[in-house]
Design an enzyme around this catalytic site. Structure first.
Site, PDB file in Angstrom:
ATOM      1  N   LYS A  11       0.819  -1.209   0.000  1.00 42.34           N
ATOM      2  CA  LYS A  11       0.000   0.000   0.000  1.00 42.34           C
ATOM      3  C   LYS A  11       0.860   1.269   0.000  1.00 42.34           C
ATOM      4  O   LYS A  11       2.072   1.216   0.253  1.00 42.34           O
ATOM      5  CB  LYS A  11      -0.966  -0.058   1.182  1.00 42.34           C
ATOM      6  CG  LYS A  11      -1.973  -1.225   1.054  1.00 42.34           C
ATOM      7  CD  LYS A  11      -3.041  -1.197   2.146  1.00 42.34           C
ATOM      8  CE  LYS A  11      -4.030  -2.330   1.968  1.00 42.34           C
ATOM      9  NZ  LYS A  11      -5.162  -2.243   2.945  1.00 42.34           N
ATOM     10  N   TYR A  51     -12.179  -1.727  -4.534  1.00 40.48           N
ATOM     11  CA  TYR A  51     -12.782  -1.970  -3.219  1.00 40.48           C
ATOM     12  C   TYR A  51     -14.309  -1.839  -3.248  1.00 40.48           C
ATOM     13  O   TYR A  51     -14.924  -1.592  -2.214  1.00 40.48           O
ATOM     14  CB  TYR A  51     -12.186  -1.017  -2.189  1.00 40.48           C
ATOM     15  CG  TYR A  51     -10.807  -1.420  -1.697  1.00 40.48           C
ATOM     16  CD1 TYR A  51     -10.631  -2.548  -0.889  1.00 40.48           C
ATOM     17  CD2 TYR A  51      -9.681  -0.684  -2.025  1.00 40.48           C
ATOM     18  CE1 TYR A  51      -9.383  -2.930  -0.431  1.00 40.48           C
ATOM     19  CE2 TYR A  51      -8.409  -1.058  -1.562  1.00 40.48           C
ATOM     20  CZ  TYR A  51      -8.286  -2.184  -0.766  1.00 40.48           C
ATOM     21  OH  TYR A  51      -7.040  -2.555  -0.293  1.00 40.48           O
ATOM     22  N   ASN A 114      -2.477  -0.097   6.548  1.00 41.79           N
ATOM     23  CA  ASN A 114      -2.010  -1.360   7.118  1.00 41.79           C
ATOM     24  C   ASN A 114      -1.067  -2.132   6.185  1.00 41.79           C
ATOM     25  O   ASN A 114      -1.015  -3.350   6.217  1.00 41.79           O
ATOM     26  CB  ASN A 114      -3.196  -2.208   7.592  1.00 41.79           C
ATOM     27  CG  ASN A 114      -4.152  -2.551   6.473  1.00 41.79           C
ATOM     28  OD1 ASN A 114      -3.945  -2.157   5.341  1.00 41.79           O
ATOM     29  ND2 ASN A 114      -5.199  -3.290   6.800  1.00 41.79           N
ATOM     30  N   HIS A 117      -2.228  -5.564   1.206  1.00 42.70           N
ATOM     31  CA  HIS A 117      -3.503  -6.236   0.931  1.00 42.70           C
ATOM     32  C   HIS A 117      -3.233  -7.712   0.690  1.00 42.70           C
ATOM     33  O   HIS A 117      -2.189  -8.064   0.135  1.00 42.70           O
ATOM     34  CB  HIS A 117      -4.147  -5.640  -0.328  1.00 42.70           C
ATOM     35  CG  HIS A 117      -5.320  -6.417  -0.831  1.00 42.70           C
ATOM     36  ND1 HIS A 117      -6.587  -6.272  -0.308  1.00 42.70           N
ATOM     37  CD2 HIS A 117      -5.425  -7.380  -1.794  1.00 42.70           C
ATOM     38  CE1 HIS A 117      -7.406  -7.110  -0.926  1.00 42.70           C
ATOM     39  NE2 HIS A 117      -6.729  -7.786  -1.838  1.00 42.70           N
ATOM     40  N   GLU A 128      -9.036 -10.143  -8.425  1.00 39.66           N
ATOM     41  CA  GLU A 128      -8.133  -9.032  -8.116  1.00 39.66           C
ATOM     42  C   GLU A 128      -6.864  -9.087  -8.956  1.00 39.66           C
ATOM     43  O   GLU A 128      -6.362  -8.050  -9.405  1.00 39.66           O
ATOM     44  CB  GLU A 128      -7.802  -9.061  -6.616  1.00 39.66           C
ATOM     45  CG  GLU A 128      -9.025  -8.731  -5.763  1.00 39.66           C
ATOM     46  CD  GLU A 128      -8.833  -8.984  -4.271  1.00 39.66           C
ATOM     47  OE1 GLU A 128      -9.788  -8.739  -3.510  1.00 39.66           O
ATOM     48  OE2 GLU A 128      -7.739  -9.428  -3.865  1.00 39.66           O
TER      49      GLU A 128
HETATM   50  O1  CDP Z   1      -7.542  -5.985   4.085  1.00 36.32           O
HETATM   51  P1  CDP Z   1      -8.407  -6.918   4.890  1.00 36.32           P
HETATM   52  O2  CDP Z   1      -9.012  -8.024   4.059  1.00 36.32           O
HETATM   53  O3  CDP Z   1      -7.669  -7.447   6.102  1.00 36.32           O
HETATM   54  O4  CDP Z   1      -9.605  -6.047   5.483  1.00 36.32           O
HETATM   55  P2  CDP Z   1     -11.011  -5.630   4.835  1.00 36.32           P
HETATM   56  O5  CDP Z   1     -12.037  -5.763   5.885  1.00 36.32           O
HETATM   57  O6  CDP Z   1     -11.233  -6.340   3.546  1.00 36.32           O
HETATM   58  O7  CDP Z   1     -10.830  -4.077   4.555  1.00 36.32           O
HETATM   59  C1  CDP Z   1     -10.120  -3.603   3.422  1.00 36.32           C
HETATM   60  C2  CDP Z   1      -9.227  -2.478   3.874  1.00 36.32           C
HETATM   61  O8  CDP Z   1     -10.034  -1.392   4.323  1.00 36.32           O
HETATM   62  C3  CDP Z   1      -8.322  -2.790   5.066  1.00 36.32           C
HETATM   63  O9  CDP Z   1      -7.151  -3.483   4.701  1.00 36.32           O
HETATM   64  C4  CDP Z   1      -8.029  -1.399   5.594  1.00 36.32           C
HETATM   65  O10 CDP Z   1      -7.038  -0.729   4.811  1.00 36.32           O
HETATM   66  C5  CDP Z   1      -9.369  -0.694   5.366  1.00 36.32           C
HETATM   67  N1  CDP Z   1     -10.247  -0.683   6.561  1.00 36.32           N
HETATM   68  C6  CDP Z   1     -10.399   0.492   7.292  1.00 36.32           C
HETATM   69  O11 CDP Z   1      -9.792   1.520   6.948  1.00 36.32           O
HETATM   70  N2  CDP Z   1     -11.206   0.506   8.396  1.00 36.32           N
HETATM   71  C7  CDP Z   1     -11.880  -0.593   8.778  1.00 36.32           C
HETATM   72  N3  CDP Z   1     -12.663  -0.559   9.855  1.00 36.32           N
HETATM   73  C8  CDP Z   1     -11.731  -1.795   8.053  1.00 36.32           C
HETATM   74  C9  CDP Z   1     -10.904  -1.813   6.944  1.00 36.32           C
HETATM   75 MG    MG Z   2     -10.346  -7.896   2.510  1.00 38.26          MG
END
Ligand code: CDP
Ligand code: MG
Length: 139
Positions: A11, A51, A114, A117, A128
């Site tokens: 990222k 997304y 974070n 991805h 993806e």
């Molecule tokens: O990336 P991951 O699959 O672990 O999480 P996700 O639930 O698919 O969310 C996608 C991305 O959205 C995350 O990696 C974070 O960068 C962001 N995110 C966020 O900013 N705040 C949240 N409460 C959850 C996700």
């Molecule tokens: Mg995810």
């Protein structure tokens, strides 16, 4: 059934702060083969397409702004049980919950920023990967 490919992005803040090499090294050291790799910058619109599954979530607009704030590195990775093993390597979405030694524990700064991805299913890994690499079957 598990397949052998997943998709990742390093990222924007992790790229900008010079962690790309260390993160790719961790990925290779964990046994993943890099099948396809490129550095790109998303527009906010294109980040929104990637997304789209999250478009009703409160963090969606901020996430799309963040993901278009600088260059990212997109890659397709290959390993037995790739999707699940890569999710283990990157750690929990919230770095506060990420296990020691995971990429997010080491490089993530916040829930949003974070570092990496990782696809959450074989089906999404395929979708993806194709978002960035149109002709994945040639790799
Ligand atoms: O990336 P991951 O699959 O672990 O999480 P996700 O639930 O698919 O969310 C996608 C991305 O959205 C995350 O990696 C974070 O960068 C962001 N995110 C966020 O900013 N705040 C949240 N409460 C959850 C996700
Ligand atoms: Mg995810």
């Amino acid at each position: 059934m598990a397949t052998n490919r997943t998709f990742t992005m390093i990222k924007p803040d992790a790229v900008a702060e010079g962690h790309s090499g260390a993160i790719l090294k961790m990925i290779e050291a964990a046994g993943f083969r890099i099948v396809a790799l490129k550095m790109v910058r998303l527009t906010k619109e294109r980040a929104g397409q990637f997304y789209a599954v999250h478009q009703e979530r409160p963090f969606y607009d901020s996430l799309c702004t963040y993901m278009s704030s600088g260059q990212i590195i997109a890659a397709i990775l290959e390993k037995k049980n790739a999707v699940a093993d890569f999710r283990t390597l990157i750690g929990a979405t919230n770095p506060a919950d990420a296990a020691e030694g995971t990429i997010r524990k080491m490089y993530a700064k916040s829930m949003e920023s974070n570092a990496v991805h990782g696809s959450d299913s074989d089906e999404n890994a395929q979708i993806e990967g194709s978002f960035y690499f149109a002709d994945t079957e040639k790799f």
